[in-house]
Motif scaffolding. Sequence first.
Motif, PDB file in Angstrom:
ATOM      1  N   HIS A  95     -32.198  34.067 -18.725  1.00 30.59           N
ATOM      2  CA  HIS A  95     -30.994  34.013 -19.466  1.00 30.59           C
ATOM      3  C   HIS A  95     -30.936  35.133 -20.442  1.00 30.59           C
ATOM      4  CE1 HIS A  95     -27.463  32.208 -21.881  1.00 30.59           C
ATOM      5  NE2 HIS A  95     -28.405  32.408 -23.063  1.00 30.59           N
ATOM      6  N   ASN A  96     -31.889  35.427 -21.169  1.00 29.43           N
ATOM      7  CA  ASN A  96     -31.993  36.515 -22.322  1.00 29.43           C
ATOM      8  C   ASN A  96     -31.750  38.107 -21.539  1.00 29.43           C
ATOM      9  OD1 ASN A  96     -32.040  34.748 -24.451  1.00 29.43           O
ATOM     10  ND2 ASN A  96     -34.253  34.772 -24.743  1.00 29.43           N
ATOM     11  N   ALA A  97     -32.284  37.996 -20.295  1.00 25.33           N
ATOM     12  CA  ALA A  97     -32.159  39.403 -19.499  1.00 25.33           C
ATOM     13  C   ALA A  97     -30.949  39.694 -19.145  1.00 25.33           C
ATOM     14  CB  ALA A  97     -33.427  39.505 -18.421  1.00 25.33           C
ATOM     15  N   GLY A  98     -29.952  38.569 -18.829  1.00 20.70           N
ATOM     16  CA  GLY A  98     -28.817  38.699 -18.543  1.00 20.70           C
ATOM     17  C   GLY A  98     -28.152  37.839 -17.171  1.00 20.70           C
ATOM     18  N   ALA A  99     -28.956  36.666 -16.784  1.00 21.69           N
ATOM     19  CA  ALA A  99     -28.625  35.801 -15.731  1.00 21.69           C
ATOM     20  C   ALA A  99     -27.694  34.865 -16.380  1.00 21.69           C
ATOM     21  CB  ALA A  99     -29.989  35.001 -15.357  1.00 21.69           C
ATOM     22  N   VAL A 100     -26.532  34.707 -15.635  1.00 15.99           N
ATOM     23  CA  VAL A 100     -25.341  33.975 -15.962  1.00 15.99           C
ATOM     24  C   VAL A 100     -25.548  32.255 -15.345  1.00 15.99           C
ATOM     25  CG1 VAL A 100     -23.813  35.798 -16.113  1.00 15.99           C
ATOM     26  CG2 VAL A 100     -24.146  34.839 -13.879  1.00 15.99           C
ATOM     27  N   GLY A 101     -26.582  31.948 -14.944  1.00 14.75           N
ATOM     28  CA  GLY A 101     -26.729  30.640 -14.355  1.00 14.75           C
ATOM     29  C   GLY A 101     -27.944  30.697 -13.508  1.00 14.75           C
ATOM     30  N   PHE A 102     -28.398  29.437 -12.886  1.00 10.19           N
ATOM     31  CA  PHE A 102     -29.652  29.420 -12.165  1.00 10.19           C
ATOM     32  C   PHE A 102     -29.154  28.500 -10.915  1.00 10.19           C
ATOM     33  CE2 PHE A 102     -30.174  29.758 -16.727  1.00 10.19           C
ATOM     34  CZ  PHE A 102     -30.978  30.818 -16.996  1.00 10.19           C
ATOM     35  N   TYR A 103     -29.812  29.112  -9.999  1.00  7.73           N
ATOM     36  CA  TYR A 103     -29.225  28.399  -8.442  1.00  7.73           C
ATOM     37  C   TYR A 103     -30.360  28.647  -7.353  1.00  7.73           C
ATOM     38  CZ  TYR A 103     -26.054  27.713  -4.360  1.00  7.73           C
ATOM     39  OH  TYR A 103     -25.407  27.298  -3.503  1.00  7.73           O
ATOM     40  N   ASP A 104     -30.845  27.705  -6.830  1.00  8.22           N
ATOM     41  CA  ASP A 104     -31.759  27.865  -5.523  1.00  8.22           C
ATOM     42  C   ASP A 104     -30.686  28.030  -4.340  1.00  8.22           C
ATOM     43  OD1 ASP A 104     -34.055  27.935  -7.050  1.00  8.22           O
ATOM     44  OD2 ASP A 104     -34.677  25.858  -6.353  1.00  8.22           O
ATOM     45  N   PHE A 105     -30.305  29.207  -3.847  1.00 12.27           N
ATOM     46  CA  PHE A 105     -29.019  29.325  -3.156  1.00 12.27           C
ATOM     47  C   PHE A 105     -29.210  28.376  -1.872  1.00 12.27           C
ATOM     48  CE2 PHE A 105     -26.998  31.998   0.169  1.00 12.27           C
ATOM     49  CZ  PHE A 105     -25.672  32.039  -0.289  1.00 12.27           C
ATOM     50  N   LYS A 106     -28.139  27.906  -1.620  1.00 11.04           N
ATOM     51  CA  LYS A 106     -27.953  27.051  -0.183  1.00 11.04           C
ATOM     52  C   LYS A 106     -29.112  26.247   0.096  1.00 11.04           C
ATOM     53  CE  LYS A 106     -24.089  29.252   1.099  1.00 11.04           C
ATOM     54  NZ  LYS A 106     -22.909  28.690   1.133  1.00 11.04           N
ATOM     55  N   SER A 107     -29.938  25.732  -0.958  1.00  5.82           N
ATOM     56  CA  SER A 107     -31.395  24.950  -0.827  1.00  5.82           C
ATOM     57  C   SER A 107     -30.812  23.820  -1.637  1.00  5.82           C
ATOM     58  CB  SER A 107     -32.337  25.635  -1.418  1.00  5.82           C
ATOM     59  OG  SER A 107     -32.622  26.637  -0.571  1.00  5.82           O
ATOM     60  N   GLN A 108     -31.290  22.469  -1.201  1.00  8.76           N
ATOM     61  CA  GLN A 108     -31.278  21.348  -1.855  1.00  8.76           C
ATOM     62  C   GLN A 108     -32.216  21.086  -3.073  1.00  8.76           C
ATOM     63  OE1 GLN A 108     -32.406  17.705   0.398  1.00  8.76           O
ATOM     64  NE2 GLN A 108     -31.659  16.230  -1.467  1.00  8.76           N
ATOM     65  N   ILE A 109     -31.975  20.553  -4.136  1.00  7.00           N
ATOM     66  CA  ILE A 109     -32.748  20.276  -5.191  1.00  7.00           C
ATOM     67  C   ILE A 109     -33.486  18.793  -4.858  1.00  7.00           C
ATOM     68  CG2 ILE A 109     -33.320  19.991  -7.558  1.00  7.00           C
ATOM     69  CD1 ILE A 109     -30.950  21.801  -8.452  1.00  7.00           C
ATOM     70  N   THR A 110     -34.517  18.835  -3.968  1.00  3.24           N
ATOM     71  CA  THR A 110     -34.933  17.515  -3.344  1.00  3.24           C
ATOM     72  C   THR A 110     -35.388  16.782  -4.558  1.00  3.24           C
ATOM     73  OG1 THR A 110     -37.019  18.606  -2.646  1.00  3.24           O
ATOM     74  CG2 THR A 110     -35.123  18.732  -1.184  1.00  3.24           C
ATOM     75  N   ASN A 111     -36.035  17.279  -5.540  1.00  5.45           N
ATOM     76  CA  ASN A 111     -36.934  16.394  -6.567  1.00  5.45           C
ATOM     77  C   ASN A 111     -35.740  16.341  -7.770  1.00  5.45           C
ATOM     78  OD1 ASN A 111     -38.288  15.395  -8.583  1.00  5.45           O
ATOM     79  ND2 ASN A 111     -39.711  17.218  -8.852  1.00  5.45           N
ATOM     80  N   PRO A 112     -35.234  15.164  -7.721  1.00 10.37           N
ATOM     81  CA  PRO A 112     -34.241  14.723  -8.934  1.00 10.37           C
ATOM     82  C   PRO A 112     -34.671  14.953 -10.248  1.00 10.37           C
ATOM     83  CG  PRO A 112     -34.978  12.650  -7.770  1.00 10.37           C
ATOM     84  CD  PRO A 112     -35.599  13.683  -6.898  1.00 10.37           C
ATOM     85  N   ASN A 113     -36.209  14.934 -10.355  1.00  6.83           N
ATOM     86  CA  ASN A 113     -36.691  14.991 -11.817  1.00  6.83           C
ATOM     87  C   ASN A 113     -36.547  16.515 -12.209  1.00  6.83           C
ATOM     88  OD1 ASN A 113     -37.954  13.882 -14.162  1.00  6.83           O
ATOM     89  ND2 ASN A 113     -39.669  15.263 -13.453  1.00  6.83           N
ATOM     90  N   LEU A 114     -36.641  17.414 -11.166  1.00  4.44           N
ATOM     91  CA  LEU A 114     -36.568  18.860 -11.310  1.00  4.44           C
ATOM     92  C   LEU A 114     -34.961  19.348 -11.889  1.00  4.44           C
ATOM     93  CD1 LEU A 114     -37.939  21.489 -11.024  1.00  4.44           C
ATOM     94  CD2 LEU A 114     -36.916  22.060  -9.153  1.00  4.44           C
ATOM     95  N   LEU A 115     -33.888  18.651 -11.274  1.00  3.68           N
ATOM     96  CA  LEU A 115     -32.543  18.737 -11.939  1.00  3.68           C
ATOM     97  C   LEU A 115     -32.535  18.196 -13.211  1.00  3.68           C
ATOM     98  CD1 LEU A 115     -29.889  19.686 -11.343  1.00  3.68           C
ATOM     99  CD2 LEU A 115     -29.202  17.287 -10.239  1.00  3.68           C
ATOM    100  N   LYS A 116     -33.262  16.974 -13.474  1.00  2.00           N
ATOM    101  CA  LYS A 116     -33.085  16.484 -14.771  1.00  2.00           C
ATOM    102  C   LYS A 116     -33.691  17.371 -15.768  1.00  2.00           C
ATOM    103  CE  LYS A 116     -35.959  13.786 -16.604  1.00  2.00           C
ATOM    104  NZ  LYS A 116     -37.015  12.674 -16.703  1.00  2.00           N
ATOM    105  N   ILE A 117     -34.865  17.628 -15.624  1.00  2.00           N
ATOM    106  CA  ILE A 117     -35.455  18.621 -16.561  1.00  2.00           C
ATOM    107  C   ILE A 117     -34.620  20.055 -16.680  1.00  2.00           C
ATOM    108  CG2 ILE A 117     -37.598  20.132 -16.968  1.00  2.00           C
ATOM    109  CD1 ILE A 117     -39.226  17.984 -15.306  1.00  2.00           C
TER     110      ILE A 117
END
Length: 418
Positions: free
Chosen positions: A145-167
């Motif tokens: 984010h500090n380097a200039g990323a405007v968001g975060f995304y595992d492109f076209k990949s499901q976040i299979t672990n719901p806890n990862l999305l929660k965190i």
Amino acid sequence: MNILIKSAKIVSPENSALHLKKRDVFIKKGIIEKIAASIDDIPSGTKIIEHKNLHASIGWLDTSVSFGEPGHEERETIQNGLQVAAKSGFTNVVLNPTTTPVPDTSSDIVFLIERAKGNGTQLHPLGSLSKNSKGVDLAELFDMHNAGAVGFYDFKSQITNPNLLKIALLYAQSFDGLICSFPEDIQIKGKGVVNEGEMSTSLGLKGIPGLAEELQISRDLFILEYTGGKLHIPTISTANSVKLIAAAKRKGLDVSCSVAIHNLLITDDTLSDFDTSFKVSPPLRTKQDAKALIKGLKDGTIDFVTTDHTPLDIEEKRLEFDNAHAGTIGLESAFGSLNPVFGLEETVGLLTKGWERFNIEKPKIETGSPACFTLFEPYEEWYFTEKDIKSTSRNSMFLDAPQKGRVIGTISNNTLTL
């Protein structure tokens, strides 16, 4: 460089003083110096842009673009990709983390931004949500984010672990970060390659039910309601997905979503010839889904459109349908495809949304502001052919499709691209 835009009809609904008025615009060294009904006193050497039915708006933004560099330069380099975007009317693009290696550190983000410097189109990279986009451990979100990323995304990949999305949603709130989650349950999808329905049955191809998308969206919205934060769901494709997101917005959840242009305009009826140009992710759905997506755009449930531009090498497409890679290029055909369906003002409105969501400064048409214009002619009717493709890759599902309106060029970053 000094530029005079001559007698252009300005399309700027937020500026009633200029909207649909013909104006001359004088740009000096990248800054708008004067806007008037007529400007004749200009320095020698000024580049004058004149065109029949010339129209101008603020520069267009595409929130989901893939190139290839680093790792897949044969698909598209950053340099050529940004040239394609500029010639297609896009002055700003959000770049997906589809490279090899994926950008999951601050140095990766810096590399992408540095490689893009000096172009008329600005590149805004997304960082990978997890390390190596494997869905196991969070990547360096704050540093990226500090380097200039405007968001975060595992492109076209499901976040299979719901806890990862929660965190991720909890953690990103500390710096107002945007988390993106692709709407597809890979276990429901299985080995599906097209929309599950009459067409998949008649062709003998394994189907991807709408449930795969809707189940993932439902889960993600439940997590968002628990955690708070900012969630973006890219490229939805079903009528039920629109309903789910509409309900979440009525609850006050901070969720946005987009739709790919091809999912609005093309349906699975086109698959009868097994043409892999029409293999995309999410898959093309039914006419009923497309109608619901268009309605969702019009009522504001869907926040913006994207080309979901995905260049692929010919070897990745010239395969059996089951084995071919999913994706289509779309930058070059975006305006001409949307304009006949939505009309001039609504099309420009769709192509200029998304700035605030990705924390990108929105251009203004006023004196003293940096010049950021898309120039276009909205009335010419034509057909999109191979010669209109500027991308290195040729995998377009819009070949031979009717178009209305042409992009003339862009002015951005003190650069004129025609």
